[in-house]
Motif scaffolding. Sequence first.
Motif, PDB file in Angstrom:
ATOM      1  N   ASN A   1     -50.775  32.468 -12.670  1.00  0.00           N
ATOM      2  CA  ASN A   1     -51.263  33.549 -13.523  1.00  0.00           C
ATOM      3  C   ASN A   1     -52.296  33.031 -14.523  1.00  0.00           C
ATOM      4  OD1 ASN A   1     -51.183  36.309 -14.378  1.00  0.00           O
ATOM      5  ND2 ASN A   1     -50.013  35.656 -16.171  1.00  0.00           N
TER       6      ASN A   1
ATOM      7  N   ALA B   1     -55.553  32.218 -12.761  1.00  0.00           N
ATOM      8  CA  ALA B   1     -56.311  33.457 -12.493  1.00  0.00           C
ATOM      9  C   ALA B   1     -57.100  33.890 -13.729  1.00  0.00           C
ATOM     10  CB  ALA B   1     -55.354  34.558 -12.047  1.00  0.00           C
TER      11      ALA B   1
ATOM     12  N   PHE C   1     -55.036  37.991  -9.906  1.00  0.00           N
ATOM     13  CA  PHE C   1     -53.899  37.136  -9.585  1.00  0.00           C
ATOM     14  C   PHE C   1     -53.702  37.015  -8.084  1.00  0.00           C
ATOM     15  CE2 PHE C   1     -49.478  36.610  -8.373  1.00  0.00           C
ATOM     16  CZ  PHE C   1     -49.093  35.495  -9.111  1.00  0.00           C
TER      17      PHE C   1
ATOM     18  N   LYS D   1     -55.716  37.246  -5.600  1.00  0.00           N
ATOM     19  CA  LYS D   1     -56.721  36.430  -4.919  1.00  0.00           C
ATOM     20  C   LYS D   1     -56.445  34.940  -5.141  1.00  0.00           C
ATOM     21  CE  LYS D   1     -61.649  35.705  -4.313  1.00  0.00           C
ATOM     22  NZ  LYS D   1     -63.023  36.181  -4.592  1.00  0.00           N
ATOM     23  N   VAL D   2     -56.139  34.574  -6.380  1.00  0.00           N
ATOM     24  CA  VAL D   2     -55.850  33.175  -6.705  1.00  0.00           C
ATOM     25  C   VAL D   2     -54.584  32.718  -5.986  1.00  0.00           C
ATOM     26  CG1 VAL D   2     -55.248  31.588  -8.584  1.00  0.00           C
ATOM     27  CG2 VAL D   2     -57.058  33.287  -8.903  1.00  0.00           C
ATOM     28  N   ASP D   3     -53.590  33.585  -5.977  1.00  0.00           N
ATOM     29  CA  ASP D   3     -52.328  33.295  -5.292  1.00  0.00           C
ATOM     30  C   ASP D   3     -52.586  33.021  -3.808  1.00  0.00           C
ATOM     31  OD1 ASP D   3     -49.691  33.205  -4.388  1.00  0.00           O
ATOM     32  OD2 ASP D   3     -49.416  35.368  -4.470  1.00  0.00           O
TER      33      ASP D   3
END
Length: 252
Positions: free
Chosen positions: A225, A228, A235, A237-239
């Motif tokens: 989080n 991101a 979030f 997309k980063v995850d």
Amino acid sequence: MIDTHAHVDFKDFNKNREEVIKRAKDKLMALINSGATLGGNRRALELSKKHKGFIYPTLGFHPVNSSKAEFKVVEEVIDLIEDNIEKAVGIGEAGMDYYHVKDLEGRRKQEKVFKLFANLAAEYELPLVIHARECEEKALNIVKKFNSIPEVVFHCYSGDYQTAQKIIEEEYYVSFSTMICFSKHHQDLAAKIPLKSILTETDSPYLSPFKGEKNEPSFLYEAVNKLAKLQSLPFKKVDKITENNAKYVFKI
């Protein structure tokens, strides 16, 4: 999310290990438990057997241990790893730590052992998980000589941005822990490094994002989080990107 580096085998979790793993399963897709000692490698293998398909082991020897251990212990560790090589998703953690080890003899021992583990990763074509503290560039220059290591991860990266750029140029990875929730240095790094070169981890039981609490793999959400927010990206997309990076590196 995938916690790419944790130590749930440590005695810190003896009283509530299964509860911690259950909370991890509720939030994560997978957890990589990193062997740091002879006994730790054995426990990592046991946990991966008990929680097959969720916990995966990397097998190694922490550099602070390698600076003090008798060489016969290192040989025992290497024998154990070779006997269980098909179960390991990586070699490590292994490396050098100049923050904790100041004496020249200890540092020479670390380097010698690190090269042995780099050679293991090269021989068996497994990713190498590096612990390098206050000697990141030296560790990079060593590992570059082992051409057949498929992937290299600088775990819990704390070096400078210039060295991080050199790591990325080699198509290696840097891993950010839950430290990015509270460390300005790590936040500045994580904001600049491209997501395609980043993995995420907790390094549990250390580096908790919650003051006074023991860290655990389920807290990885806090790191993802924060990452991101630092990268000004959603979030999800980063995850997804960091999860796919972990799947690619460790073939899980």
